[in-house]
Design an enzyme around this catalytic site. Structure first.
Site, mmCIF file in Angstrom:
data_model
loop_
_atom_site.group_PDB
_atom_site.id
_atom_site.type_symbol
_atom_site.label_atom_id
_atom_site.label_comp_id
_atom_site.label_asym_id
_atom_site.label_seq_id
_atom_site.Cartn_x
_atom_site.Cartn_y
_atom_site.Cartn_z
ATOM 1 N N ASP A 126 0.834 -1.203 0.000
ATOM 2 C CA ASP A 126 0.000 0.000 0.000
ATOM 3 C C ASP A 126 0.871 1.258 0.000
ATOM 4 O OD1 ASP A 126 -2.675 1.350 0.477
ATOM 5 O OD2 ASP A 126 -1.521 2.094 2.193
ATOM 6 N N GLU B 1 0.884 -0.570 -5.238
ATOM 7 C CA GLU B 1 -0.160 0.442 -5.404
ATOM 8 C C GLU B 1 0.542 1.768 -5.685
ATOM 9 O OE1 GLU B 1 -3.724 2.805 -3.098
ATOM 10 O OE2 GLU B 1 -1.723 2.520 -2.288
#
Length: 695
Positions: free
Chosen positions: A354, A409
């Site tokens: 993330d 991401e």
């Protein structure tokens, strides 16, 4: 990618040196000659990566040993029944262990100070050889700061933390069960085409409560398997004190969230998924950490510079969180050990990292448009300490388990993010194609159906770097959150509450919404990448938004749930979308378009609103026109011979109008059309809002 503005070419001698230092840099520059002016950047990154790896080898005995920090740091039972404890607290004046076992006397068990800010403690067993600190005991590390302040902390290496009753803070619970879970099943083979079901355990029940690992294992995993997904991405597993953070404000990095159950129950979940042939990825958050200090990493040793940058650089202004200092030796040990912990202890098969954009740049992506100019990806704005950490993490994961999967991401589009480290890349397997869901939301928000631009849709779905694999998705958890709308809600809105019964006639809104929902997902799946992702429940057009309990909604769980039972009700139209999602995935499993070369788009007709392309021996034809059907429509193909329909959005089992006869055989002719050597004629009718797929 847009063609970059060229930087001044590096000299031939400098380029030759870069090519000599980076084993396969020549391959990267062959694939993308525009990167040649940045060869020295790739050389510097690769050399720094190698230097760090060599330093780890010289000082720690290699990355294998270095990444096992969890075997010594924290609290561990010894063979003799004693307890060995170790912490890194460079800013502390004194360190102590306290808990149930000593009636919370803060100073009776002091740690011994070692070099480099480390502290250790050995507590002998009781005279009868029983454990002084049994399983389930509550513990705290006591820190005496340099200013004399006494601080009660949870070990950064704590394996289990719990919150009781109305308590605000979490407690450290010593986890050392007599009979730990034993895995029964081997890891599944790496999928050739990854189909990801993005999952959150806590919201996986239709009831207004936090669901459990057990519930997910026995109720949700079978659904995922039936839907044809071969991979799940587990969100919000790493412990986070604030439930509404969706798991992105981590407080205890080595602890599986206790709000869903015990560590052993999470292991059972992963093991059960493996028994179904499902790969399990962890949503890992190493881009930042919660600001909590009493039950988080922040101010662990009484300073703001233990695990994080000191001062303003250590704060993320948008996320209100702390930022790691990736150049720190012990921070590297902590994060790399954390990666290994989830692989080894829980059997995860890889990670979705993330917030990679925030890690890669000193500006953290804030206020950046990322036009595609290559200068945006090199130079002083890049945080090369973070980039080297990501290279080390990918190296570790793929060295330990070569079939593991890592996904970045990243919204910036950094070149070589998903190229091998040997080419000077960062080493991820995939990146998320984050522009695709933004495009669908933009179309639904800003344009009438008849004004959709076919060329722009195709451009967005195909605009990716050659040989850097992408995970395509029409929507993820981001679009489901309160304040936004899912695709189903943008398409059908309030009518989902009143007109989803099969006992009522189709309204124009529900009819077109259901058809477009299927078409958007199929064209994204087939054209948008080398992997596909869906957020749980969105496959059947889950009604309403997602909102976690918080003060603003009176701590309600009403919207923090997934109503899977809606697909089981034969009287509701949700079953049609669920059926289509299942058959779409199973067709991909059979034909393998995600692992096939990128599609050839033969038609993107603005007037007819037709998109046609070939991939993996299939011909996909989409009619996005809101009102026109076409008779005897000709479509180009390279494939000679007989064709039949293998998937049709207009089929009755998917809530369609059955305008095509699936028993019809279609034959391509050696008639050149749209730059293809052959073509086939679709008869009798290519209906509005329809996508037949042929093989």
């Amino acid at each position: 990618m847009a063609a970059p503005v060229a930087r001044g070419e590096c000299s031939e001698a400098a380029l030759a040196a870069a090519l000599a230092d980076v084993p396969e840099l020549a391959r990267l520059l062959e694939l993308d000659p525009y990167l040649k002016p940045f060869a020295l950047d790739f050389q510097r990154r690769y050399k720094k990566f190698n230097e760090t790896l060599n330093n780890i080898g010289e000082n720690e005995g290699g990355i294998d040993k270095f990444s096992r920090g969890y075997e010594s740091f924290g609290v561990h039972r010894c063979a003799d029944g004693g307890l060995y404890c170790k912490e890194w607290a460079p800013g502390a004046e004194g360190v102590f262990l306290t808990g149930d076992f000593n009636d919370w006397n803060p100073f009776s068990y002091p740690y011994k100070k070692l070099d480099y800010g480390k502290w250790e403690l050995y507590i002998p067993p009781k005279q009868n050889k029983s454990q002084l600190v049994p399983h389930g005991s509550k513990l705290k590390v006591v820190i005496r700061s340099k200013s004399g302040e006494i601080l009660y902390r949870i070990s950064p290496w704590a394996k289990y933390v719990t919150r009781e009753g109305e308590n605000v803070n979490y407690d450290w619970t010593h986890w050392d069960p007599e009979h730990p879970y034993k895995f029964k099943h081997s890891r599944p083979k790496k999928p050739r085409g990854v189909r990801i079901y993005e999952s959150h355990v806590g919201i996986s029940s239709y009831e207004g409560k936090i669901a459990s690992y057990k519930h997910f294992t026995y109720n949700v995993l079978p659904r995922i398997k039936d839907l044809g997904y071969n991979c799940i991405q587990m969100m919000a597993i790493m412990e986070h004190a604030y439930y509404a953070s969706f798991g992105y404000q981590i407080t205890s990095f080595f602890a599986a969230s206790s709000r869903y159950g015990t560590p052993e129950e999470l292991k059972e979940l992963v093991d059960t998924a493996h028994s179904m042939g499902i790969t399990v990825l962890l949503d890992v958050v190493h881009s930042h950490a919660s600001k909590n200090s009493e039950d988080g990493l922040n101010m662990f040793d009484g300073t703001d510079s233990c695990y994080f940058h000191s001062g303003p650089r250590g704060n993320h202004d948008l996320w209100d969180s702390r930022l790691f200092i990736y150049s720190s030796w012990e921070v590297l040990r902590f994060l790399l050990s954390n990666i290994r912990w989830w692989l080894e202890e829980y059997g995860f098969d890889g990670f979705r990292f993330d917030g990679v954009t925030s890690m890669l740049y000193h500006h953290h992506g804030m206020g950046q448009a990322f036009s595609g100019d290559y200068h945006e990806y090199f130079g002083l704005q890049v945080d090369e300490d973070a980039l080297i950490y990501l290279m080390l993490a990918n190296h570790l994961v793929h060295t330990l388990y070569p079939n593991s999967i890592t996904i970045a991401e990243d919204v910036s589009g950094m070149p070589a993010l998903c190229s091998p480290i040997s080419q000077g890349g960062v080493g991820f397997d995939y990146r998320l194609a984050m522009a695709i869901p933004d495009k669908w939301i933009q179309l639904l928000k800003e344009f009438k159906d008849e004004d959709w631009n076919m060329g722009n849709i195709v451009y967005t779905l195909t605009n990716r770097r050659y040989l850097e694999k992408c995970i395509a998705y029409a929507e993820s958890h981001d679009q489901a959150l309160v304040g936004d709308k899912t695709l189903a809600f943008w398409l059908m809105d309030a009518e989902m509450y009143t007109n989803m019964s099969v006992l009522t006639p189709f309204t124009p809104v529900i009819d077109r919404g259901i058809q477009l929902h299927k078409m958007i997902r199929l064209i994204t799946h087939a054209l948008g990448g080398e992997g596909y992702l869906n957020f749980m429940g969105n496959e059947f057009g889950h009604p309403e938004w997602l909102d976690f309990p918080r003060k603003g909604n009176n701590e309600s769980y009403h919207y923090a749930r997934r109503q899977f039972h809606l697909t089981d009700d034969d009287l509701l139209r949700y079953k049609f979308l669920n059926n289509f999602d299942r058959d779409m995935n199973k067709l991909e499993e059979r034909c393998g378009w995600l692992s096939a070369p990128q599609a050839f788009v033969s038609e993107k007709h603005e007037g007819n609103k037709i998109i046609a392309f070939e991939r993996a021996g299939l011909v996909f034809i989409f009619n996005f026109h809101p009102s026109k059907s076409y008779t005897d429509y000709r479509v180009g193909t390279t494939l000679p011979g007989k064709f039949r329909i293998v998937l049709d959005t207009d089929a009755a089992e998917y809530g369609g109008h059955q305008r095509l006869d699936h028993s019809t055989e279609f034959f391509s002719q050696p008639f050149k059309h749209n730059e293809r050597p052959c073509s086939l004629l679709l008869h009798p009718d290519l209906g509005t809002d329809q996508c037949p797929t042929f093989c």
